[in-house]
Design an enzyme around this catalytic site. Structure first.
Site, PDB file in Angstrom:
ATOM      1  N   HIS A   1       0.815  -1.233  -0.319  1.00 43.15           N
ATOM      2  CA  HIS A   1       0.026   0.336  -0.313  1.00 43.15           C
ATOM      3  C   HIS A   1       0.676   1.556  -0.073  1.00 43.15           C
ATOM      4  O   HIS A   1       1.536   1.332   1.237  1.00 43.15           O
ATOM      5  CB  HIS A   1      -1.043  -0.520   1.173  1.00 43.15           C
TER       6      HIS A   1
ATOM      7  N   GLU B   1       0.413  -0.336  -4.507  1.00 42.53           N
ATOM      8  CA  GLU B   1      -0.652   0.156  -4.965  1.00 42.53           C
ATOM      9  C   GLU B   1      -0.495   2.047  -4.870  1.00 42.53           C
ATOM     10  O   GLU B   1       0.250   2.078  -4.237  1.00 42.53           O
ATOM     11  CB  GLU B   1      -2.186  -0.674  -4.079  1.00 42.53           C
TER      12      GLU B   1
ATOM     13  N   ASP C   1      -1.331   6.259  -5.179  1.00 44.59           N
ATOM     14  CA  ASP C   1      -1.950   7.294  -6.078  1.00 44.59           C
ATOM     15  C   ASP C   1      -2.146   7.793  -6.388  1.00 44.59           C
ATOM     16  O   ASP C   1      -0.710   8.533  -6.913  1.00 44.59           O
ATOM     17  CB  ASP C   1      -2.701   7.812  -4.561  1.00 44.59           C
TER      18      ASP C   1
ATOM     19  N   HIS D   1      -1.356  11.305  -2.279  1.00 45.48           N
ATOM     20  CA  HIS D   1      -2.393  10.405  -2.007  1.00 45.48           C
ATOM     21  C   HIS D   1      -3.384  11.763  -1.423  1.00 45.48           C
ATOM     22  O   HIS D   1      -4.698  11.955  -1.983  1.00 45.48           O
ATOM     23  CB  HIS D   1      -1.804   9.327  -0.144  1.00 45.48           C
TER      24      HIS D   1
ATOM     25  N   GLU E   1      -4.463   3.808  -8.378  1.00 46.08           N
ATOM     26  CA  GLU E   1      -5.285   4.584  -8.134  1.00 46.08           C
ATOM     27  C   GLU E   1      -5.700   6.156  -8.536  1.00 46.08           C
ATOM     28  O   GLU E   1      -5.328   6.639  -8.211  1.00 46.08           O
ATOM     29  CB  GLU E   1      -5.618   4.051  -6.512  1.00 46.08           C
TER      30      GLU E   1
END
Ligand code: G3P
Ligand code: MG
Length: 247
Positions: A14, A41, A43, A56, A116
């Protein structure tokens, strides 16, 4: 089901390995690789002048020495900020990575990606329009990449601009109308928030042939429970802790 999902591993780092390094920096992605992660993952959002950055939060304060909204800050200012010092002196000098720096670096590391899309409401199409040509130019289309977002409009835009990459719908809770919501943006996976985990809805999504991913799990025992419930992958800040049981 898109073939990239066949290559999914249970453990996804993450924001890299953000339990051990400043989130969403190249140091964090390198560490995720060193710790054994195969997927990470992260952002992506855009600056005031439409440059995609790996970041993020809406605001710069928590993770940089800057101030204000990232979407209202010019790239020439963002490139000067330090995104590592807030975490520790050892990470001084880490930049907020631009998407066009990050993508080649990640491929050099041999990591697969869940990207994301983060967007203030209203900037979804603009954000996806900014990232699509960079992905086209810099990502090897054979390397697994799943696009995801909490905002359906970003995924609807991704379906149009990057139809070759699969989409995951981020939600806190799997809602009763999950099927309609997934259909709206052509999603093949649901990514939900662990405190809302509930066996019946996980089973329903799985029985319909979709994948179920869960964030953010740092406890190996909880990861094992979710695996037993049918969860296909978990996002974790500490990939090392979970990879011991899920290599
Ligand atoms: O994509 C899974 C997870 O990262 C969603 O929540 O707030 O950590 O981006 P957040
Ligand atoms: Mg995220």
């Amino acid at each position: 089901m898109h073939p990239f999902y066949d290559q999914l591993s249970f453990v996804i780092g993450h924001r890299g390995a953000c339990g051990h390094a400043p989130e969403n920096t190249l140091a964090s992605f390198r560490l995720a690789k060193q710790l054994g992660a195969k997927w990470i993952e992260t952002d992506v959002c855009i600056s005031a002048d439409g440059v995609p950055y790996i970041f993020h939060d809406d605001r710069l304060e928590r993770c940089t020495n800057g101030k204000g909204l990232i979407a209202r800050t010019h790239s020439s200012e963002l490139d000067k900020l330090d995104a590592g010092l807030w975490y520790g002196e050892a990470f001084r000098g880490e930049a907020i990575p631009r998407l066009d720096t990050f993508l080649p670096a990640l491929q050099q590391l041999g990591l697969n990606l869940n990207l994301e899309i983060k967007s203030p409401l209203g900037l979804e199409a603009q954000t996806t329009e900014a990232i699509a040509p960079i992905i086209r130019r810099l990502w090897n289309p054979q390397t697994p990449l799943i696009l995801s977002s909490f905002t359906p409009h970003a995924l609807i835009s991704a379906r149009k601009l990057l139809p070759e990459y699969p989409r995951g719908l981020n939600l806190d809770c799997i809602p009763s109308d999950w099927q309609a919501r997934m259909a709206e943006c052509g999603a093949e996976s649901i990514h939900f928030y662990d405190p809302f985990a509930e066996q019946n809805s996980i089973t329903a999504v799985k029985n319909a042939g979709y994948k179920v991913l869960c964030f953010t799990i740092n406890n190996p025992q909880r990861a094992a429970e979710l695996k037993n419930m049918g969860v296909d992958a978990v996002f974790t800040d500490v990939p090392d802790a979970l990879l011991k049981q899920n290599p």
